[in-house]
Design a protein around this motif. Sequence first.
Motif, PDB file in Angstrom:
ATOM      1  N   MET A 117      43.142  49.324  45.659  1.00  0.00           N
ATOM      2  CA  MET A 117      43.085  49.316  44.215  1.00  0.00           C
ATOM      3  C   MET A 117      43.600  50.654  43.684  1.00  0.00           C
ATOM      4  O   MET A 117      43.187  51.703  44.143  1.00  0.00           O
ATOM      5  CB  MET A 117      41.628  49.082  43.772  1.00  0.00           C
ATOM      6  CG  MET A 117      41.481  48.858  42.297  1.00  0.00           C
ATOM      7  SD  MET A 117      39.892  48.117  41.823  1.00  0.00           S
ATOM      8  CE  MET A 117      38.789  49.498  41.956  1.00  0.00           C
ATOM      9  N   GLN A 118      44.511  50.596  42.714  1.00  0.00           N
ATOM     10  CA  GLN A 118      45.052  51.817  42.137  1.00  0.00           C
ATOM     11  C   GLN A 118      43.986  52.541  41.326  1.00  0.00           C
ATOM     12  O   GLN A 118      43.039  51.932  40.834  1.00  0.00           O
ATOM     13  CB  GLN A 118      46.237  51.484  41.232  1.00  0.00           C
ATOM     14  CG  GLN A 118      47.432  50.947  41.977  1.00  0.00           C
ATOM     15  CD  GLN A 118      48.544  50.582  40.999  1.00  0.00           C
ATOM     16  OE1 GLN A 118      48.304  50.330  39.841  1.00  0.00           O
ATOM     17  NE2 GLN A 118      49.759  50.560  41.511  1.00  0.00           N
ATOM     18  N   THR A 173      43.281  51.206  37.820  1.00  0.00           N
ATOM     19  CA  THR A 173      43.024  49.774  37.732  1.00  0.00           C
ATOM     20  C   THR A 173      41.602  49.540  37.243  1.00  0.00           C
ATOM     21  O   THR A 173      40.658  50.182  37.695  1.00  0.00           O
ATOM     22  CB  THR A 173      43.222  49.104  39.108  1.00  0.00           C
ATOM     23  OG1 THR A 173      44.577  49.287  39.512  1.00  0.00           O
ATOM     24  CG2 THR A 173      42.920  47.620  39.047  1.00  0.00           C
ATOM     25  N   GLN A 182      38.409  47.042  36.939  1.00  0.00           N
ATOM     26  CA  GLN A 182      37.805  45.948  37.692  1.00  0.00           C
ATOM     27  C   GLN A 182      36.927  45.123  36.754  1.00  0.00           C
ATOM     28  O   GLN A 182      36.086  45.673  36.045  1.00  0.00           O
ATOM     29  CB  GLN A 182      36.977  46.540  38.834  1.00  0.00           C
ATOM     30  CG  GLN A 182      36.161  45.571  39.615  1.00  0.00           C
ATOM     31  CD  GLN A 182      36.973  44.778  40.611  1.00  0.00           C
ATOM     32  OE1 GLN A 182      38.178  44.850  40.668  1.00  0.00           O
ATOM     33  NE2 GLN A 182      36.302  43.976  41.381  1.00  0.00           N
ATOM     34  N   TYR A 198      34.392  41.678  36.649  1.00  0.00           N
ATOM     35  CA  TYR A 198      33.697  40.578  37.313  1.00  0.00           C
ATOM     36  C   TYR A 198      33.533  39.453  36.294  1.00  0.00           C
ATOM     37  O   TYR A 198      33.063  39.700  35.169  1.00  0.00           O
ATOM     38  CB  TYR A 198      32.301  40.991  37.775  1.00  0.00           C
ATOM     39  CG  TYR A 198      32.219  41.835  39.022  1.00  0.00           C
ATOM     40  CD1 TYR A 198      33.345  42.365  39.637  1.00  0.00           C
ATOM     41  CD2 TYR A 198      30.980  42.113  39.580  1.00  0.00           C
ATOM     42  CE1 TYR A 198      33.232  43.143  40.778  1.00  0.00           C
ATOM     43  CE2 TYR A 198      30.860  42.891  40.732  1.00  0.00           C
ATOM     44  CZ  TYR A 198      31.989  43.409  41.316  1.00  0.00           C
ATOM     45  OH  TYR A 198      31.876  44.184  42.443  1.00  0.00           O
ATOM     46  N   LYS A 225      41.394  34.468  33.187  1.00  0.00           N
ATOM     47  CA  LYS A 225      42.298  35.315  33.967  1.00  0.00           C
ATOM     48  C   LYS A 225      43.697  35.326  33.342  1.00  0.00           C
ATOM     49  O   LYS A 225      44.304  36.384  33.183  1.00  0.00           O
ATOM     50  CB  LYS A 225      42.350  34.811  35.409  1.00  0.00           C
ATOM     51  CG  LYS A 225      43.083  35.738  36.342  1.00  0.00           C
ATOM     52  CD  LYS A 225      42.933  35.306  37.793  1.00  0.00           C
ATOM     53  CE  LYS A 225      43.524  36.369  38.681  1.00  0.00           C
ATOM     54  NZ  LYS A 225      43.335  36.123  40.088  1.00  0.00           N
ATOM     55  N   GLU A 280      45.423  38.654  31.703  1.00  0.00           N
ATOM     56  CA  GLU A 280      46.688  39.156  32.246  1.00  0.00           C
ATOM     57  C   GLU A 280      47.737  39.349  31.154  1.00  0.00           C
ATOM     58  O   GLU A 280      48.586  40.226  31.254  1.00  0.00           O
ATOM     59  CB  GLU A 280      47.214  38.213  33.328  1.00  0.00           C
ATOM     60  CG  GLU A 280      46.424  38.320  34.627  1.00  0.00           C
ATOM     61  CD  GLU A 280      46.751  37.238  35.643  1.00  0.00           C
ATOM     62  OE1 GLU A 280      47.473  36.270  35.298  1.00  0.00           O
ATOM     63  OE2 GLU A 280      46.268  37.354  36.782  1.00  0.00           O
ATOM     64  N   ASN A 286      47.057  46.373  34.853  1.00  0.00           N
ATOM     65  CA  ASN A 286      46.203  47.039  35.848  1.00  0.00           C
ATOM     66  C   ASN A 286      44.774  46.514  35.869  1.00  0.00           C
ATOM     67  O   ASN A 286      43.816  47.277  35.859  1.00  0.00           O
ATOM     68  CB  ASN A 286      46.189  48.560  35.633  1.00  0.00           C
ATOM     69  CG  ASN A 286      47.567  49.157  35.784  1.00  0.00           C
ATOM     70  OD1 ASN A 286      48.393  48.644  36.540  1.00  0.00           O
ATOM     71  ND2 ASN A 286      47.829  50.233  35.074  1.00  0.00           N
ATOM     72  N   GLU A 334      41.996  44.060  37.874  1.00  0.00           N
ATOM     73  CA  GLU A 334      41.634  43.310  39.066  1.00  0.00           C
ATOM     74  C   GLU A 334      40.420  42.463  38.684  1.00  0.00           C
ATOM     75  O   GLU A 334      39.373  42.996  38.311  1.00  0.00           O
ATOM     76  CB  GLU A 334      41.300  44.255  40.218  1.00  0.00           C
ATOM     77  CG  GLU A 334      41.033  43.513  41.512  1.00  0.00           C
ATOM     78  CD  GLU A 334      40.874  44.464  42.681  1.00  0.00           C
ATOM     79  OE1 GLU A 334      39.854  44.345  43.372  1.00  0.00           O
ATOM     80  OE2 GLU A 334      41.756  45.313  42.883  1.00  0.00           O
ATOM     81  N   THR A 350      37.618  39.723  39.646  1.00  0.00           N
ATOM     82  CA  THR A 350      36.888  39.112  40.745  1.00  0.00           C
ATOM     83  C   THR A 350      36.028  37.998  40.175  1.00  0.00           C
ATOM     84  O   THR A 350      35.240  38.229  39.261  1.00  0.00           O
ATOM     85  CB  THR A 350      36.005  40.150  41.461  1.00  0.00           C
ATOM     86  OG1 THR A 350      36.825  41.262  41.857  1.00  0.00           O
ATOM     87  CG2 THR A 350      35.351  39.547  42.696  1.00  0.00           C
TER      88      THR A 350
END
Length: 132
Positions: free
Chosen positions: A1-2, A5, A7, A9, A22, A26, A31, A33, A35
């Motif tokens: 992971m950058q 980035t 995160q 959930y 999602k 996007e 950047n 991520e 989950t």
Amino acid sequence: MQENTKQVYVVDDDEIFHFILKKMLEQKADNLEITSFLCAEDALAQLQDQPQYMLPNLIILDMNMQRMNGWDFIEAYKTIKPSLSQHIPIIMCSSSMDMRDMQKVQRTPELMAYITKPLDPMKMKVITDVLA
């Protein structure tokens, strides 16, 4: 992971909601991520097992799920919160328009917002503002 980035959930038992959210995220933010967790228990386990530097920047939490619902998640989260190295904003997302739910969110310091499904650009702004 950058390093820069973010995160996120997503805790919701509806796979279609995961897919839609999602795609919408996007389009709005780079950047990221994301989950996905189909049950709250898995998300709690991940929070406890995750290295502190990999904690999420945001949790999007469904209110109505099987076994453990969003309110049960919040109660369990309160017990692990002191051991976490950072504050994690939580947005509750539900199809419920019940005023009692909205009032309960306002009385719950762990929750920063309540948005209703389906998502639209105004509700997405609530989410992306947290990630900004």
